[in-house]
Scaffold this active site. Structure first.
Site, PDB file in Angstrom:
ATOM      1  N   ALA A  84       0.886  -1.058  -0.001  1.00 12.70           N
ATOM      2  CA  ALA A  84      -0.034  -0.096  -0.231  1.00 12.70           C
ATOM      3  C   ALA A  84       0.859   1.319   0.007  1.00 12.70           C
ATOM      4  O   ALA A  84       1.412   1.432   1.012  1.00 12.70           O
ATOM      5  CB  ALA A  84      -1.147  -0.078   1.148  1.00 12.70           C
ATOM      6  N   MET A  85       0.932   2.062  -1.171  1.00 13.69           N
ATOM      7  CA  MET A  85       1.982   3.209  -1.322  1.00 13.69           C
ATOM      8  C   MET A  85       1.023   4.558  -1.118  1.00 13.69           C
ATOM      9  O   MET A  85       0.300   4.663  -2.282  1.00 13.69           O
ATOM     10  CB  MET A  85       2.622   2.856  -2.594  1.00 13.69           C
ATOM     11  CG  MET A  85       3.429   1.658  -2.745  1.00 13.69           C
ATOM     12  SD  MET A  85       4.067   1.280  -4.309  1.00 13.69           S
ATOM     13  CE  MET A  85       5.541   2.672  -4.399  1.00 13.69           C
ATOM     14  N   SER A  86       1.313   5.241  -0.260  1.00 11.11           N
ATOM     15  CA  SER A  86       0.655   6.450  -0.034  1.00 11.11           C
ATOM     16  C   SER A  86       1.399   7.750  -0.999  1.00 11.11           C
ATOM     17  O   SER A  86       0.824   8.672  -0.996  1.00 11.11           O
ATOM     18  CB  SER A  86       0.560   6.890   1.336  1.00 11.11           C
ATOM     19  OG  SER A  86       1.894   7.288   1.866  1.00 11.11           O
ATOM     20  N   GLY A  87       2.754   7.241  -1.082  1.00 11.17           N
ATOM     21  CA  GLY A  87       3.536   8.282  -1.901  1.00 11.17           C
ATOM     22  C   GLY A  87       4.523   8.967  -0.838  1.00 11.17           C
ATOM     23  O   GLY A  87       5.301   9.579  -0.943  1.00 11.17           O
TER      24      GLY A  87
ATOM     25  N   LEU B 104      -3.982   4.756  -3.424  1.00 16.25           N
ATOM     26  CA  LEU B 104      -5.803   5.170  -3.287  1.00 16.25           C
ATOM     27  C   LEU B 104      -5.990   6.683  -3.550  1.00 16.25           C
ATOM     28  O   LEU B 104      -5.130   7.241  -2.577  1.00 16.25           O
ATOM     29  CB  LEU B 104      -6.317   4.555  -1.837  1.00 16.25           C
ATOM     30  CG  LEU B 104      -6.201   3.235  -1.558  1.00 16.25           C
ATOM     31  CD1 LEU B 104      -6.974   2.965  -0.230  1.00 16.25           C
ATOM     32  CD2 LEU B 104      -6.864   2.251  -2.713  1.00 16.25           C
TER      33      LEU B 104
ATOM     34  N   CYS C  32     -10.347   5.534   8.764  1.00 13.77           N
ATOM     35  CA  CYS C  32      -9.680   5.318   7.467  1.00 13.77           C
ATOM     36  C   CYS C  32      -8.835   3.833   7.350  1.00 13.77           C
ATOM     37  O   CYS C  32      -9.396   2.924   6.459  1.00 13.77           O
ATOM     38  CB  CYS C  32      -8.594   6.215   6.741  1.00 13.77           C
ATOM     39  SG  CYS C  32      -8.146   6.168   5.194  1.00 13.77           S
TER      40      CYS C  32
ATOM     41  N   CYS D 134      -5.676  14.405   6.356  1.00 13.75           N
ATOM     42  CA  CYS D 134      -5.083  14.645   4.917  1.00 13.75           C
ATOM     43  C   CYS D 134      -6.389  15.159   3.863  1.00 13.75           C
ATOM     44  O   CYS D 134      -5.964  15.817   2.892  1.00 13.75           O
ATOM     45  CB  CYS D 134      -4.999  12.911   4.241  1.00 13.75           C
ATOM     46  SG  CYS D 134      -6.431  12.073   4.162  1.00 13.75           S
TER      47      CYS D 134
END
Length: 406
Positions: free
Chosen positions: A47-50, A73, A141, A237
Site C-alpha cells: 500500500a503506497m501512499s506516496g 488510493l 480510514c 489528509c
C-alpha cells in the site's frame, strides 16, 4: 502535472541515517523478509501512499525477492492539496508513488476510492463533531477503506499478504498473530490500528517494525528514491489547509447554530457561534472570564450548550466503549471484561497508557481507571495494552461516554 523537483518542492529533512555499509542494507532487507514470513517469490501488495515509509516498504520487499505490486488510493478531491506539503494521498503524493514504483521496477495501480472515503471517513468526521464528539479520522480510514476494502483488492490481485508502512510489529505466538509496538516508540502507530481484526492481522505485514525513521530515510537514499527527504504527513489528509472547522461548516452548516456557554454549576457565562468550534479539554477561545481558568468539560448538542468548569472536572473515572475489537487471548473483549481483566488504557495518541480494568454491565464494555484520567473525549479511541506485556496491543474501542471522578 509537472514533476516535482527535489530541490524546489521537497524540504530537506536532516535526520537521515545513510546506510553505513552493504551489511546494513542487507540487514534491513532481511528484517523485511522476516516481517513478511512468506517464501521468496510470493506476491505481496504494498500500500503506497506516496510517503517515504510506504515507498521504502515496497523497495525493501522488491529487494527481498518478493513479487511486489504497488497500490495507491485516491481518496478525495485533491485539487486544493496539490501544493500542501505534508498532506497524504493528494495529487502530488500519487505522482510520487507512481514515480517510486517505476524507480523500484514494480507494477503500480491507482484506485479511485473517493466515494467510499467520503462516506466512511469524511461524512462520519463531520457528523461526529455535530454529536459533540472528537473523531479520529485516521483510525476510521484504516478501519474501513485501507484495512477492509484495500485488503479485498490485494486478494483479488492474488497476493498472499498486504504490506504497509505503519510502525507496528506483527508477531505470531502460539499460532496466533499479535500486534505489538514498533522498536521506535516515538513512531509507534499501534493506537491508530486498534481496530485491526484478527483476520486482517493474519493477512497484513509491517516491514518497518525494526527500523527507526532516520534508518528508513537512509534506506530510501540507498534505493535511489527521490522522496528520501520528503516531509512526514502532519495534518488530516482531506483538510489540507488544517482548518477542519471550515470543512465541517461546509458539509454540516447546522453546526453553526448559536448556543450558550454554561458553567457546570448552572451559570450561563456567555454565547458561542457553533458547538463544532469546541472539543473536550479546550481552554482557549472560550471568551468568558470568571477569575479562574475554565475548560470545556462536556458538549450538549441537543441544547447546543458548551459546558465549562475547572481543570479537575476533566478527570475521568471510567468510560464506555462501542465498536470494540479484541486481539487478546480471551475469546472476546466481553469475556475479558467479565473477568475484570487488567489493561493499560490509552485515550489519546499523545498520552501514555494508564492502569485500568475492563468491566461489563448490560452488555456494555467499560474501562475503569485506577486513577482519574485526563483528555478523555467521546468519539476518541481507547486503545488497550497488556499490563504484563506492555508492548502488546489487546484491542480497544471508540469512547461513547465518560463518568467524571466524584
Amino acid at each position: 502535472m509537472a514533476a516535482m523537483t527535489f530541490a524546489e518542492d521537497i524540504c530537506p529533512v536532516p535526520d537521515i541515517a545513510p546506510m553505513a555499509s552493504q551489511q546494513d542494507m542487507d540487514a534491513a532487507i532481511e528484517s523485511a523478509r522476516k516481517a513478511v514470513g512468506l517464501p521468496v517469490g510470493s506476491r505481496v501488495v504494498a500500500a503506497m501512499s506516496g510517503g517515504v515509509d510506504s515507498t521504502v516498504v515496497a523497495g525493501l520487499l522488491h529487494k527481498a525477492g518478493y513479487d511486489v505490486v504497488g497500490v495507491t488510493l485516491q481518496l478525495y478531491d485533491h485539487g486544493a492539496a496539490l501544493k500542501k506539503k505534508g498532506a497524504c494521498c493528494a495529487g502530488q503524493d500519487i505522482h510520487d508513488a507512481r514515480l517510486a514504483a517505476e524507480t523500484i521496477g514494480i507494477p503500480h495501480y491507482v484506485l479511485d476510492y473517493e466515494s467510499r472515503f467520503r462516506d466512511a471517513v469524511i461524512d462520519q468526521f463531520a457528523d461526529s463533531y455535530l454529536r459533540g464528539e472528537t473523531p479520529v479520522p485516521c483510525i476510521r480510514c484504516n478501519q474501513t477503506v485501507k484495512f477492509r476494502d484495500l485488503l479485498d483488492v490485494a486478494r483479488d490481485l492474488g497476493a498472499e499478504a498486504m504490506a504497509t508502512g505503519h510502525y507496528v510489529r506483527r508477531a505470531v505466538v502460539n499460532g496466533r498473530a499479535q500486534m505489538r509496538k514498533a522498536i521506535d516508540h516515538s513512531r509507534d502507530q499501534s493506537y491508530f490500528l486498534f481496530a485491526t481484526t484478527p483476520e486482517q492481522l493474519d493477512y497484513l505485514r509491517f516491514p518497518l517494525a525494526d527500523l527507526e525513521k532516520p534508518q528508513v530515510r537512509g534506506v530510501a537514499l540507498e534505493l535511489g528514491l527521490r522522496i528520501a527527504a520528503k516531509p512526514d504527513s502532519q495534518d488530516i489528509c482531506f483538510v489540507p489547509s488544517g482548518d477542519y472547522r471550515s470543512l465541517i461548516d461546509k458539509l454540516r452548516p447546522e453546526g453553526r447554530e448559536a448556543g450558550e456557554i454554561v458553567h457546570m454549576d448552572g451559570r450561563t457565562l456567555g454565547k458561542h457561534a457553533g458547538i463544532t468550534d469546541y472539543t473536550i479539554g479546550q481552554r482557549r477561545g472560550l471568551n468568558v472570564a470568571v477569575g479562574e481558568p475554565l475548560f470545556v468539560t462536556r458538549l450538549d448538542p441537543v441544547k447546543r450548550h458548551v459546558i465549562v468548569g475547572p481543570r479537575e472536572a476533566l478527570l475521568t473515572a471510567s468510560l464506555t466503549l462501542d465498536e470494540t475489537n479484541w486481539l487478546g487471548d480471551q475469546p472476546s473483549i466481553e469475556a475479558a471484561a467479565l473477568e475484570g481483566a487488567p489493561v493499560l488504557a490509552r485515550v489519546r495518541s499523545t498520552r501514555p497508557p494508564s492502569p485500568a480494568r475492563l468491566k461489563i454491565e448490560d452488555g456494555v464494555v467499560s474501562v475503569v481507571f485506577e486513577k482519574g484520567e485526563e483528555g478523555v473525549a467521546p468519539g476518541q479511541a481507547c486503545a488497550l495494552y497488556d499490563p504484563a506485556d506492555t508492548e502488546r496491543l489487546l484491542g480497544g474501542g471508540f469512547i461513547t461516554a465518560t463518568t467524571a471522578v466524584a
